[in-house]
Design an enzyme around this catalytic site. Structure first.
Site, PDB file in Angstrom:
ATOM      1  N   ASP A   1       0.797  -1.230  -0.087  1.00  9.20           N
ATOM      2  CA  ASP A   1       0.132  -0.005  -0.180  1.00  9.20           C
ATOM      3  C   ASP A   1       0.682   1.143   0.087  1.00  9.20           C
ATOM      4  O   ASP A   1       0.197   2.423   0.112  1.00  9.20           O
ATOM      5  CB  ASP A   1      -1.000  -0.060   1.148  1.00  9.20           C
ATOM      6  CG  ASP A   1      -2.091  -0.990   1.035  1.00  9.20           C
ATOM      7  OD1 ASP A   1      -2.678  -1.028  -0.163  1.00  9.20           O
ATOM      8  OD2 ASP A   1      -2.853  -1.515   1.882  1.00  9.20           O
TER       9      ASP A   1
ATOM     10  N   ASP B   1      -6.808  -5.065  -4.009  1.00 13.97           N
ATOM     11  CA  ASP B   1      -6.532  -3.374  -3.921  1.00 13.97           C
ATOM     12  C   ASP B   1      -5.316  -3.111  -4.606  1.00 13.97           C
ATOM     13  O   ASP B   1      -4.838  -1.824  -4.978  1.00 13.97           O
ATOM     14  CB  ASP B   1      -6.419  -3.444  -2.408  1.00 13.97           C
ATOM     15  CG  ASP B   1      -7.343  -4.018  -1.469  1.00 13.97           C
ATOM     16  OD1 ASP B   1      -7.884  -5.065  -1.828  1.00 13.97           O
ATOM     17  OD2 ASP B   1      -7.693  -3.725  -0.317  1.00 13.97           O
TER      18      ASP B   1
HETATM   19  N1  GLY Z   1      -6.595  -1.788   1.241  1.00 15.24           N
HETATM   20  C1  GLY Z   1      -7.516  -2.098   2.374  1.00 15.24           C
HETATM   21  C2  GLY Z   1      -8.875  -1.758   2.104  1.00 15.24           C
HETATM   22  O1  GLY Z   1      -9.589  -1.190   1.369  1.00 15.24           O
HETATM   23  O2  GLY Z   1      -9.531  -1.764   3.217  1.00 15.24           O
END
Ligand code: GLY
Length: 369
Positions: free
Chosen positions: A94, A151
Site C-alpha cells: 500500500d 487492492d
Molecule cells: N486496502 C484495504 C482496504 O480497502 O480496506
C-alpha cells in the site's frame, strides 16, 4: 446540475478550512472523525495504509483553490509519512496509496525535487515486495508470504509512474506481471473480483481464495469491486493495454448492476438482506472509476452510473455540520471488524468523494498518474 457539484466541492473546501486545523493541533494524520474530533488509525498510527489519503485530500483542495493552507497541511502530514521509511513497519504494497497521493502529488503540483525522491523511494520499496513467481506480496507475516489482494491494482500506478520518471522499464514490467496475474486469478466469470488470493510463494501456483474484508468467502466485497474497477482502469491509462480496459469494463458492468436505488453502496453485494451495512467509500471510489471510463470510452452509461453514486452520497450521506470533522458518513472499513470503523466517517471516503467532485468540476489534477 453541474452547479450542484461545484457547490458541493466549494462547501467541502470551506468545511476543511474549518476542521483541518484541528488535525494540525493534535499532530496526527486523521483516519476518521467522531464526536467532533479527528481520530488517528486505531491500528498502526501514521504507518497505517490509509496515511496518504489526508495529504491527498489536501492536495486535491490545493489544486482547485490554490490556497497555501492546504499545501501546508499536506506537507505537515507528509513529513510524518516520510518518518515511516525509517520505522519500516506496515510498509507493505500500500505504499502506492501512501506516497503517490502525498509526495507524488506534491511533486506533480509544485515540482518539489525532494518530494519526487521520496516517491521514488516508495516505488523501490514496492519493487522489493515483488515475488518473481508472478505477484506482488500484499502484507507481511509468516503465514502471508503468498498473499496478493485486488487492492494492489491501485498501487501499481506508483510503479508505472516510477518507470516514466526514471526511464527504467523494470518498474512497469513488475506492474504488468502482477496485473496479468490479477487478470487471470482475481476476475470471476460474472465480472466480480476476489479480494485475497494465496499463491505458492515458490512456484506462483494458486493455493486458494481467502474471504478478506467482505461478508464471506466467495462473496462480493464492494470496496474490492471498486478497487478492481478503478485499478484496471488506471492500468489501462498507464499502459494503453486493451486487456486492462476490457477487465475494467467487465468489473464496471457488475458494479453498475449492484448500485442501489438510493445510489448508496452495500458493504458486500452478497450480504444478507436482514442487516443494513453500507460502505460509501466503495461508491466514491467506483464513481471515480466510472468517470475515468467515460473519458476513455465516450460511453455515457459510465457517467450515468457515476452520477447515481455521487448524487446518492450528496443526497443522503454527507454531514456538512462541524459535529463531524469529515464529510462522508456510513463508511465501513471491513464487514466483520468494527475496530476500524462501521457506518462512520473515514478519511479515504472523503478523499474519493472529493476526487469524484473534482473530476465533475474539471479541477482533478489526476494524482494517480
Ligand atoms: N486496502 C484495504 C482496504 O480497502 O480496506
Amino acid at each position: 446540475m453541474q452547479n450542484r457539484y461545484n457547490e458541493a466541492f466549494r462547501k467541502a473546501a470551506e468545511k476543511y478550512r474549518r476542521t483541518a486545523p484541528l488535525a494540525a493541533e493534535t499532530g496526527i494524520i486523521p483516519y476518521k472523525s467522531e464526536n467532533g474530533q479527528w481520530i488517528p488509525s486505531p491500528y498502526a498510527g501514521n504507518g497505517w495504509w490509509t496515511g496518504g489519503f489526508w495529504p491527498g485530500l489536501m492536495w486535491q483542495l490545493y489544486a482547485a483553490e490554490k490556497d497555501g493552507f492546504f499545501m501546508d497541511e499536506a506537507r505537515r502530514t507528509q513529513a510524518l509519512l516520510i518518518d515511516q521509511f525509517r520505522v519500516f513497519r506496515e510498509l507493505n504494497h500500500d505504499v502506492g496509496f501512501m506516497y503517490l497521493l502525498s509526495c507524488g502529488a506534491d511533486y506533480k503540483l509544485t515540482g518539489d525535487g525532494q518530494a519526487r525522491t521520496d516517491t521514488l523511494h516508495a516505488a523501490s520499496l514496492m519493487m522489493g515486495r515483488f515475488n518473481p513467481a508472478g505477484f506482488i506480496r500484499a502484507w507481511d507475516g509468516p503465514d502471508r508470504t503468498g498473499y496478493a489482494i485486488i487492492d494492489c491494482m491501485m498501487n501499481l500506478s506508483l510503479l508505472y509512474w516510477a518507470s516514466r520518471q526514471t526511464g527504467d522499464p523494470r518498474f512497469a514490467h513488475v506492474a504488468d506481471i502482477h496485473a496479468h496475474t490479477a487478470l487471470r486469478e482475481f476476475i470471476r466469470p460474472d465480472g466480480s473480483v476476489s479480494h485475497i488470493i494465496e499463491f505458492d510463494p515458490e512456484t506462483g501456483s494458486r493455493v486458494c481464495e481467502h474471504a478478506g474484508q467482505g461478508y464471506a468467502l466467495g462473496t462480493q466485497w464492494s470496496r474490492g469491486q471498486a478497487w478492481g474497477l478503478y485499478g484496471f482502469t488506471l492500468a489501462y491509462v498507464n499502459t494503453k493495454n486493451p486487456e486492462y480496459l476490457e477487465a475494467a469494463e467487465k468489473i464496471a458492468a457488475n458494479f453498475a448492476a449492484h448500485i442501489r436505488e438510493d445510489g448508496l453502496t452495500d458493504c458486500d453485494f452478497c450480504q444478507p438482506d436482514t442487516e443494513e451495512r453500507l460502505d460509501n467509500i466503495a461508491g466514491a471510489i467506483a464513481a471515480c472509476g466510472f468517470l475515468e471510463l467515460e473519458k476513455l470510452t465516450g460511453n455515457d452509461s459510465y457517467r450515468i452510473a457515476a452520477l447515481r453514486l455521487v448524487d446518492g452520497l450528496l443526497d443522503h450521506c454527507c454531514d456538512w455540520t462541524d459535529a463531524c470533522c469529515g464529510l462522508l458518513t456510513h463508511c465501513t472499513a471491513s464487514y466483520h471488524d468494527d475496530g476500524a470503523g462501521r457506518h462512520t466517517n473515514i478519511v479515504y471516503g472523503d478523499y474519493f468523494l472529493v476526487e469524484a467532485l473534482a473530476k465533475l468540476c474539471g479541477t482533478d489534477p489526476m494524482l494517480w498518474v
